[in-house]
Design a protein around this motif. Structure first.
Motif, short mmCIF file in Angstrom:
data_model
loop_
_atom_site.label_atom_id
_atom_site.label_comp_id
_atom_site.label_asym_id
_atom_site.label_seq_id
_atom_site.Cartn_x
_atom_site.Cartn_y
_atom_site.Cartn_z
N CYS A 1 60.79 -72.70 29.40
CA CYS A 1 61.41 -71.39 29.63
C CYS A 1 62.25 -70.91 28.46
O CYS A 1 62.98 -69.91 28.58
CB CYS A 1 62.28 -71.45 30.89
SG CYS A 1 61.38 -71.81 32.41
N VAL B 1 64.23 -71.08 38.83
CA VAL B 1 62.82 -71.12 38.49
C VAL B 1 62.09 -72.06 39.45
O VAL B 1 62.39 -73.27 39.50
CB VAL B 1 62.62 -71.59 37.04
CG1 VAL B 1 61.14 -71.48 36.64
CG2 VAL B 1 63.49 -70.77 36.09
N ASN C 1 62.00 -67.06 27.56
CA ASN C 1 62.66 -66.19 28.52
C ASN C 1 64.17 -66.33 28.45
O ASN C 1 64.91 -65.35 28.58
CB ASN C 1 62.18 -66.49 29.93
CG ASN C 1 60.75 -66.03 30.18
OD1 ASN C 1 60.25 -65.16 29.46
ND2 ASN C 1 60.10 -66.60 31.17
#
Length: 586
Positions: free
Chosen positions: A566, A555, A569
């Motif tokens: 995150c 990332v 995700n």
């Protein structure tokens, strides 16, 4: 002749044990054994085949000598590794015996000696050029455990005004020396004006919540001044200085000046004056988060604690916490989290809160605890998510779970350390030292980390701010968010307050080989890391890329704590990961 044979046998046995210390003697030993076994017992030395009794006797001694040689080699490697780690320390350290013979010294200690007119080394012994009797006195007093009322009995201050050379030496008994001769040793911490300032009075005031007067007094103590000298320099009476010292002892949790000095020398020297710690940190995990700990009893009688959050009827995701058990999920959008319909179950590993510590714990041991845990919960299948230090434990659980593991996600995961060079880019320096000690000198490491945690426990927030100051801009930005900062400080403080055995010992486990091949983990394992992660540098993180069919998520612009932003995700990708057979090495 029998006496001669016996004498020859004794010589060979003696040579065997000499060979254990000097491997260059092996050819001589083998030749002597061959000659002895081929010689007969009569005057003509007729050849005779060696008897099985002869062979068994020599074999037993050879095996014992080989084990001795292996222990010596292991000890020498440990000493070498310890020296490398000590060379990284930002202070001058020297270990000596009762005669001031040097057992070990790091680079800064040699630098201080070579640049100062006050110390010298001759024939492997350290001398104080102007007050050698005083140096010997503090060493003998430290090793003898002498209780004396004399101020600074374990410290000495030396000065050469003309050469502008000043230094203070503090002696601390070494409880676990790597000295190969088993001598009783003490460690000398040397503070010199040759080196940069160790810590400022302002930092002492903020970290330990001292008054300005108390912080000035503590700072002077590390300079080697006696309490009487400090009182004169600060313009206060001796009684006032004594009362201030008592207050400093109380606020730092120390009892003696040498103990206080050791604590201060491990204090981070931060120039950042922003507040970080909460005003009233939580006392335990349940008070911090309103989570109710549950417990189960393992087969060996130990208790394992765990807690759950999310949808009780949702898809089971077993979460493996990092060192401080940071409850990031309390800070996120709960509606979005509930929409995922996951039941997150977080087992607390041995030494954390209600889970009883086990002195012989390892990753294979933990995996057996884990199987008992999922059987207790009657889980036929599940997903595994490991964050930071929890990654190795999640991987170990996946390794033993077989088809029960539906997916594995490793986020900012620690990986095994094979050599010191792999620690080179880990930040901050304190992490590098901690992992280096944990890997190569675990017994020394435990004393080192206890001193660090004691410092951190006095003002958790200030300590964490200094720690994160060396991480990525992303991680530093999170630490400046008041809500996140409070959550981190609360989590860290209640972790070290409840039971510190877990956070002390897990770095030792994490840096060792995992006990299984990394490439035997499930295909499709999800690997997440921030592109700017400085806690786990890319050279280490890339070791996970050998997992067959792994999916790597790097990332941009994020660091070690990327799970905070995150998480959605990460969970969604985990739940969508393909169910495949783990690949096992043949």
């Amino acid at each position: 002749m029998a006496e001669q044979a016996t004498d020859n046998a004794h010589k060979i046995v003696s040579l065997i044990y000499e060979t254990a210390e000097d491997v260059e003697l092996w050819p001589t030993l083998l030749d002597a054994c061959k000659t002895e076994l081929q010689q007969g017992g009569d005057a003509n030395h007729r050849e005779r085949p060696p008897s099985s009794e002869d062979e068994n006797i020599l074999a037993s001694h050879l095996l014992r000598a080989l084990r001795i040689n292996q222990r010596i080699e292991k000890m020498q490697n440990e000493i070498g590794a310890a020296k490398n780690v000590l060379d990284c320390l930002p202070m001058a350290i020297m270990t000596v015996d009762a005669q001031c013979s040097i057992v070990s010294a790091n680079k800064l200690a040699h630098k201080v000696v070579s640049s100062s007119s006050l110390l010298k080394i001759e024939n492997g012994t350290i001398y104080a050029t102007r007050e050698n009797a005083g140096l010997k006195r503090i060493v003998v007093a430290t090793l003898g455990g002498m209780n004396t009322s004399k101020e600074n009995s374990s410290a000495i201050k030396l000065a050469d005004v003309q050469a502008n050379s000043y230094l203070s030496i503090f002696a601390v008994k070494t409880t676990d020396s790597s000295d190969p001769f088993g001598r009783e040793c003490c460690t000398l911490f040397i503070v010199s004006n040759v080196l940069s300032d160790f810590v400022s009075p302002d930092v002492l005031r903020r970290v330990y919540k001292l008054s300005p007067a108390e912080s000035r007094l503590a700072h002077k103590l590390v300079s080697g001044d006696s309490l009487s000298e400090i009182a004169v320099k600060l313009g206060v009476t001796h009684n006032t200085a004594r009362n201030q010292l008592k207050a400093v002892f109380s606020k730092t949790g120390t009892n003696r000046q040498s103990e206080l000095v050791g604590l201060i020398l491990s204090t981070p020297n931060s120039g950042d004056n922003k507040p970080f710690a909460p005003d009233a940190p939580a006392k335990n995990l349940e008070q911090q988060s309103d989570l109710k700990l549950k417990k189960m009893t393992l087969d060996d009688g130990r208790e394992m604690a765990y807690f759950e959050f999310g949808d009780p009827s949702g898809v089971p995701v077993i979460y493996f916490h990092e060192f401080i058990v940071w409850q990031w999920w309390k800070l996120i959008d709960q509606e979005q989290f509930n929409a995922l319909k996951v039941r997150v179950i977080a087992p607390l590993r041995p030494g954390f809160f209600g889970s009883k510590w086990k002195s012989t714990i390892s990753l294979p041991d933990w995996s057996q605890d884990f199987l008992q845990f999922v059987d207790h919960l009657k889980l036929e299948s599940y997903y595994l998510l490991g964050f930071s230090a929890g990654g190795p434990f999640a991987a170990s659980a996946a390794h033993v779970s077989g088809e029960r593991c539906l997916g594995l996600s490793l986020v900012s995961t620690i990986v095994p350390v094979e050599n010191l060079s792999e620690l080179e880019h880990i930040q901050p320096n304190m992490s590098r030292l901690v992992l280096g000690f944990a890997k190569y000198t675990p017994r020394v490491y435990r004393s080192f980390i206890k001193a660090i945690l004691k410092t951190a426990g006095v003002n958790t927030g200030a300590y964490l701010r200094e720690y994160l100051r060396h991480w990525s801009d992303y991680d530093q930005g999170l630490s400046e968010d008041a809500i996140v900062a409070k959550s981190l400080a609360d989590s860290f403080l209640c972790t070290i307050s409840a039971d510190s055995s877990g956070i002390i010992n897990e770095p030792i486990i994490a840096t060792r080989p995992w006990g299984f091949d990394i490439d035997s983990l499930p295909q499709g394992t999800q690997i997440w890391r921030g592109a700017e992660d400085k806690a786990i540098p890319i050279k280490l993180a890339e070791k996970l890329n050998c997992i067959p069919g792994c999916v790597e998520h790097i990332v941009p612009n994020m660091g070690h704590l990327l799970i905070y932003d995150c998480w959605k995700n990460i969970l969604e990708t985990l739940l969508e990961s393909p169910v495949t057979e783990p690949v096992r090495k043949r």
